[in-house]
Design a protein around this motif. Structure first.
Motif, PDB file in Angstrom:
ATOM      1  N   ARG A   1       0.621  35.432  -9.321  1.00  0.00           N
ATOM      2  CA  ARG A   1      -0.220  34.433  -8.654  1.00  0.00           C
ATOM      3  C   ARG A   1       0.203  34.221  -7.211  1.00  0.00           C
ATOM      4  O   ARG A   1      -0.592  33.844  -6.354  1.00  0.00           O
ATOM      5  CB  ARG A   1      -0.188  33.100  -9.412  1.00  0.00           C
ATOM      6  N   ASP A   2       1.511  34.440  -6.931  1.00  0.00           N
ATOM      7  CA  ASP A   2       2.002  34.255  -5.566  1.00  0.00           C
ATOM      8  C   ASP A   2       1.402  35.271  -4.595  1.00  0.00           C
ATOM      9  O   ASP A   2       1.328  35.020  -3.394  1.00  0.00           O
ATOM     10  CB  ASP A   2       3.533  34.366  -5.519  1.00  0.00           C
TER      11      ASP A   2
ATOM     12  N   TYR B   1      -1.700  36.158  -4.618  1.00  0.00           N
ATOM     13  CA  TYR B   1      -2.955  35.536  -4.205  1.00  0.00           C
ATOM     14  C   TYR B   1      -2.687  34.391  -3.236  1.00  0.00           C
ATOM     15  O   TYR B   1      -3.410  34.175  -2.280  1.00  0.00           O
ATOM     16  CB  TYR B   1      -3.736  35.028  -5.419  1.00  0.00           C
ATOM     17  N   ALA B   2      -1.629  33.656  -3.515  1.00  0.00           N
ATOM     18  CA  ALA B   2      -1.262  32.566  -2.618  1.00  0.00           C
ATOM     19  C   ALA B   2      -0.934  33.127  -1.234  1.00  0.00           C
ATOM     20  O   ALA B   2      -1.321  32.556  -0.211  1.00  0.00           O
ATOM     21  CB  ALA B   2      -0.079  31.797  -3.200  1.00  0.00           C
TER      22      ALA B   2
ATOM     23  N   GLU C   1      -2.126  35.844   0.103  1.00  0.00           N
ATOM     24  CA  GLU C   1      -3.393  36.179   0.760  1.00  0.00           C
ATOM     25  C   GLU C   1      -4.031  34.949   1.371  1.00  0.00           C
ATOM     26  O   GLU C   1      -4.562  34.992   2.478  1.00  0.00           O
ATOM     27  CB  GLU C   1      -4.377  36.801  -0.242  1.00  0.00           C
ATOM     28  N   SER C   2      -3.965  33.857   0.643  1.00  0.00           N
ATOM     29  CA  SER C   2      -4.615  32.636   1.146  1.00  0.00           C
ATOM     30  C   SER C   2      -3.928  32.138   2.413  1.00  0.00           C
ATOM     31  O   SER C   2      -4.572  31.615   3.308  1.00  0.00           O
ATOM     32  CB  SER C   2      -4.643  31.560   0.064  1.00  0.00           C
TER      33      SER C   2
ATOM     34  N   GLU D   1      -5.837  31.645   5.986  1.00  0.00           N
ATOM     35  CA  GLU D   1      -5.852  30.355   6.692  1.00  0.00           C
ATOM     36  C   GLU D   1      -5.550  30.527   8.175  1.00  0.00           C
ATOM     37  O   GLU D   1      -5.881  29.675   8.987  1.00  0.00           O
ATOM     38  CB  GLU D   1      -4.769  29.448   6.114  1.00  0.00           C
TER      39      GLU D   1
ATOM     40  N   SER E   1     -12.070  32.400   3.494  1.00  0.00           N
ATOM     41  CA  SER E   1     -11.213  31.438   2.807  1.00  0.00           C
ATOM     42  C   SER E   1     -11.124  31.748   1.312  1.00  0.00           C
ATOM     43  O   SER E   1     -10.218  31.318   0.648  1.00  0.00           O
ATOM     44  CB  SER E   1     -11.712  30.017   3.037  1.00  0.00           C
ATOM     45  N   LEU E   2     -12.068  32.491   0.806  1.00  0.00           N
ATOM     46  CA  LEU E   2     -12.062  32.770  -0.640  1.00  0.00           C
ATOM     47  C   LEU E   2     -11.800  34.242  -0.951  1.00  0.00           C
ATOM     48  O   LEU E   2     -11.612  34.586  -2.110  1.00  0.00           O
ATOM     49  CB  LEU E   2     -13.415  32.410  -1.252  1.00  0.00           C
ATOM     50  N   SER E   3     -11.848  35.070   0.054  1.00  0.00           N
ATOM     51  CA  SER E   3     -11.653  36.518  -0.104  1.00  0.00           C
ATOM     52  C   SER E   3     -12.896  37.198  -0.650  1.00  0.00           C
ATOM     53  O   SER E   3     -13.601  36.673  -1.488  1.00  0.00           O
ATOM     54  CB  SER E   3     -10.445  36.812  -0.982  1.00  0.00           C
ATOM     55  N   LEU E   4     -13.184  38.371  -0.149  1.00  0.00           N
ATOM     56  CA  LEU E   4     -14.428  39.073  -0.543  1.00  0.00           C
ATOM     57  C   LEU E   4     -14.224  40.572  -0.505  1.00  0.00           C
ATOM     58  O   LEU E   4     -13.117  41.069  -0.536  1.00  0.00           O
ATOM     59  CB  LEU E   4     -15.534  38.657   0.425  1.00  0.00           C
TER      60      LEU E   4
ATOM     61  N   ARG F   1      -1.790  26.698  -0.949  1.00  0.00           N
ATOM     62  CA  ARG F   1      -1.780  28.073  -1.464  1.00  0.00           C
ATOM     63  C   ARG F   1      -1.792  28.102  -2.995  1.00  0.00           C
ATOM     64  O   ARG F   1      -2.273  29.055  -3.606  1.00  0.00           O
ATOM     65  CB  ARG F   1      -0.564  28.844  -0.945  1.00  0.00           C
ATOM     66  N   ASP F   2      -1.247  27.039  -3.619  1.00  0.00           N
ATOM     67  CA  ASP F   2      -1.233  26.987  -5.086  1.00  0.00           C
ATOM     68  C   ASP F   2      -2.636  26.886  -5.673  1.00  0.00           C
ATOM     69  O   ASP F   2      -2.861  27.263  -6.816  1.00  0.00           O
ATOM     70  CB  ASP F   2      -0.395  25.795  -5.577  1.00  0.00           C
TER      71      ASP F   2
ATOM     72  N   TYR G   1      -5.171  28.558  -4.604  1.00  0.00           N
ATOM     73  CA  TYR G   1      -5.614  29.951  -4.702  1.00  0.00           C
ATOM     74  C   TYR G   1      -4.901  30.655  -5.850  1.00  0.00           C
ATOM     75  O   TYR G   1      -5.472  31.456  -6.568  1.00  0.00           O
ATOM     76  CB  TYR G   1      -5.338  30.694  -3.392  1.00  0.00           C
ATOM     77  N   ALA G   2      -3.625  30.313  -5.994  1.00  0.00           N
ATOM     78  CA  ALA G   2      -2.863  30.898  -7.096  1.00  0.00           C
ATOM     79  C   ALA G   2      -3.496  30.477  -8.429  1.00  0.00           C
ATOM     80  O   ALA G   2      -3.624  31.282  -9.351  1.00  0.00           O
ATOM     81  CB  ALA G   2      -1.410  30.463  -7.019  1.00  0.00           C
TER      82      ALA G   2
ATOM     83  N   SER H   1      -6.442  32.476  -9.186  1.00  0.00           N
ATOM     84  CA  SER H   1      -6.097  33.827  -9.630  1.00  0.00           C
ATOM     85  C   SER H   1      -5.699  33.835 -11.100  1.00  0.00           C
ATOM     86  O   SER H   1      -5.982  34.782 -11.822  1.00  0.00           O
ATOM     87  CB  SER H   1      -4.994  34.417  -8.757  1.00  0.00           C
ATOM     88  N   VAL H   2      -5.040  32.772 -11.545  1.00  0.00           N
ATOM     89  CA  VAL H   2      -4.647  32.700 -12.955  1.00  0.00           C
ATOM     90  C   VAL H   2      -5.895  32.644 -13.845  1.00  0.00           C
ATOM     91  O   VAL H   2      -5.989  33.330 -14.860  1.00  0.00           O
ATOM     92  CB  VAL H   2      -3.737  31.478 -13.222  1.00  0.00           C
TER      93      VAL H   2
ATOM     94  N   LEU I   1     -10.267  39.207  -6.909  1.00  0.00           N
ATOM     95  CA  LEU I   1     -10.006  38.821  -5.514  1.00  0.00           C
ATOM     96  C   LEU I   1     -10.823  37.610  -5.073  1.00  0.00           C
ATOM     97  O   LEU I   1     -10.606  37.106  -3.981  1.00  0.00           O
ATOM     98  CB  LEU I   1     -10.374  39.978  -4.575  1.00  0.00           C
ATOM     99  N   SER I   2     -11.772  37.214  -5.881  1.00  0.00           N
ATOM    100  CA  SER I   2     -12.669  36.096  -5.563  1.00  0.00           C
ATOM    101  C   SER I   2     -13.744  36.489  -4.566  1.00  0.00           C
ATOM    102  O   SER I   2     -13.512  37.251  -3.651  1.00  0.00           O
ATOM    103  CB  SER I   2     -11.869  34.905  -5.054  1.00  0.00           C
ATOM    104  N   LEU I   3     -14.928  35.966  -4.753  1.00  0.00           N
ATOM    105  CA  LEU I   3     -16.062  36.377  -3.893  1.00  0.00           C
ATOM    106  C   LEU I   3     -17.069  35.246  -3.767  1.00  0.00           C
ATOM    107  O   LEU I   3     -16.761  34.107  -4.043  1.00  0.00           O
ATOM    108  CB  LEU I   3     -16.712  37.617  -4.534  1.00  0.00           C
TER     109      LEU I   3
END
Lengths: 403, 403
Positions: A235-236, A238-239, A241-242, A246, A396-399, B235-236, B238-239, B242-243, B397-399
């Motif tokens: 999960r970190d 992804y964190a 990436e965020s 930012e 902000s959400l990734s694509l 950032r958590d 986003y983490a 991801s979970v 990755l989220s979209l």
């Protein structure tokens, strides 16, 4: 783009980055330092953070034997400089010790590597460390012999009895989490490693403790920013990436070429977009020095309009220009490359923009492709707005990034 | 879909969730428990985790005065049940105490709320707690009086001298991070709160400590899974996303209606997709019981094909069906709703799928819209593959989610 660290150097300085972990907590087969974050291995982000600092002469990366080739490939692919790769030991302390030995005279007599006055030790899995903080650590180490980054505890720390019950809890306010980076006078930490026991090397976790016990040096503790956290679990990633996202600028600059068609479209876009975004202006002067001036004032994200017949020429030129004026980028630049969608050439265009994006990414420039219908009316603007809203959600959400 | 907790109840059990924090570490204006995670407030995910557990009778949420209305709106919007909202105190301990007072006879005499045998205390900002672990905690609390979740320390813990130097470092292996949930015999923890000092209430952080000091109860410590971590920084969030995404099924089921056109397209898609995805089959029997059978065996994500003339009828029906057979969802279901893109109706379709998606999300079903060109050849399949690859990138990755 923010006020850099003062340019006084803390003397001859080097860095040792232990990266020998096998990442079992991450639950994947790839050790976390090699996992991609926005398409680039985590360790490459960390190396970049150190390369940006001109007063760090040598960067020693300590990796497991089985990752040596991968590490060398990463260094070549992303053009990292001033890096020496060293084989890890069986524990963290043994790995750091291997890294420090590079500077001992026996080891590298006759090479360009010089024994530093101060050495910074930092985890490869903590990519977000900036020059200001590194300077603070190095300067403190020079002054006090040792310095360590700390953070407030997020959880209360407790001790367990041998049969698994609460023994006591520590008062949270009186204790701190010891983080990285840490910095030492080279002789202080090297002597500590030379003198410590095998038990220390095998079971210890704390360099500050070695400096205290074997070099009689009490480290200065310095509170670090929250972004110093250690990427430990999946999960970190992804964190992480965020955190990068930012830092991408919300200020948009629309770039056209000098044709009337392109400028008109740029102006139309500006009208539509400024309701939703921070659009700072339309620049049709890509090939004069205007953009460079804009750019030096502030960091921008770009919308680049490609004319119908072109093969992303405008995007190409913008990338070239940004690569020239923006040599060592701390955070990614974003370019949304807008071009016209002719039905019969769609997959051809897609593959071209993908190649372009893949290449640009090496310079920390993220290229997003946006194809629009080629009707010359307001609708195309509406369409770009929608696409951009999507791309903004992305930032902000990734694509989907075409690379 | 995994083996549930054994159905023996640990006796009359309730939960208290402190959610009074103002989230200053997050750096935003919205306290973190109310920040969206995949479009739903974090606290709603946590409440859902507790609602799934049938043997927890009452769930007490403790929120700041200024968040009372927001909290009530969230409960209504997401249809949460068995929740009582209580006003927070000025500190964490005072808030938990307020939550426990709900069960005291003076407070709620004559209401449906009963004093529980065991009370679980859990942070609203730790959404990933499952029934198995809650049962383990509650059972241990019943047996030993108190139980606390622990995790290995990620960083070494150190103590600082008053002038900011290293005093000593703790041996990492001998200490643990105290996490949530914790569980107590109600009388053990309530008595501890009644007897503790104002200093404890104002500056303490650890319920296990109160139980030890004021009720002479040594908590049983139980190692929890890593997903128990506390959402602390931005950032958590986003983490946390991801979970959730990791829990979404990779197994795809293609759903068509019974028209020849739709089935043909489904079969074509299956051919194309099975190279890249785990496609488990094409179901054209949406309105017979076939899907229900498939679904009970395993969790799927769905690709739903809508015929050209329809207004997402097929997607509508699939959502209705899933809502019926999938009452309390622990993780989101994903539907990629594929429909034909007729140029003149695009924005109309977009707005319809958005409304649909917004509605479905309330039942933890995520709907992604995918418009494809309506040429009847292989190209449309290619296009869907590309779109799905994008959507798949999304899932990890989220979209853009249309809601």
């Amino acid at each position: 783009m923010e006020g850099g660290a003062e340019r006084r150097s803390p003397g001859l300085c080097a860095a040792v980055l232990p990266a020998g972990g096998c990442g079992e907590r991450l639950g994947g087969s790839t050790p976390k330092q090699f996992c991609p974050v926005l398409g680039r291995p985590l360790i490459s982000h960390t190396l970049e953070a150190f390369e940006r600092v001109s007063w760090i002469q040598d960067i020693i990366v300590v990796v497991a034997l089985e990752s040596l080739d991968l590490m060398k490939a990463i260094i070549q692919k992303y053009g990292h400089k001033r890096i020496t790769v060293v084989k890890a030991g069986e524990t963290r302390h043994r790995s750091i010790f291997n890294g420090l030995k590079v500077f001992s005279e026996e080891c590298f007599a006759g090479t360009a590597i010089q024994k530093p006055e101060v050495v910074i030790i930092h985890d490869a899995v903590r990519p977000f460390v900036d020059e200001d903080f590194l300077l603070k650590m190095a300067t403190s180490a020079k002054l006090y012999g040792a310095a360590g980054a700390i953070r407030p505890l997020v959880s209360t720390v407790i001790a367990s009895t041998s049969d698994g019950y609460l023994d006591y809890s520590l008062e949270r306010a009186k204790h701190r989490a010891s983080e990285m980076p840490q910095a030492f006078q080279f002789d202080v930490i090297y002597q500590a490693y030379q003198q410590c026991t095998d038990y220390d090397l095998d079971f210890g976790t704390e360099c500050l403790h070695l400096a205290l016990q074997y070099s009689n040096t009490k480290a200065k503790l310095i509170e670090g920013p929250p972004d110093l956290w250690k990427v430990t679990y999946k999960r970190d990633l992804y964190a992480a990436e965020s955190v990068i996202k930012e830092r991408i600028s919300d200020d948009l600059c629309i770039v056209t070429n000098t044709t009337e068609e392109s400028i008109q479209f740029g102006v139309l876009l500006h009208e539509k977009l400024h309701l939703h975004f921070n659009v700072k202006g339309v620049s049709s002067n890509l090939f004069e020095n205007h953009l460079e001036n804009i750019f030096h004032e502030k960091c921008y994200s770009f919308i680049c309009i490609n004319v119908q017949e072109s093969e992303f020429e405008e995007t190409h030129k913008l990338i070239d220009l940004l690569q020239t004026i923006y040599v060592c980028s701390s955070y990614p630049l974003v370019i949304v490359s807008v071009s016209y969608d002719e039905c019969n050439s769609r997959s051809n265009k897609l593959s071209k923009i993908q190649t372009l994006a893949k290449d640009a990414r090496k310079s920390n420039i993220l290229v997003y492709g946006l194809l629009i219908n080629s009707h010359k009316d307001n609708k195309q603007c509406h369409c770009v707005c929608e696409g951009l809203t999507a791309a903004a959600a992305t930032l902000s959400l990734s694509l989907v990034i075409y690379a």
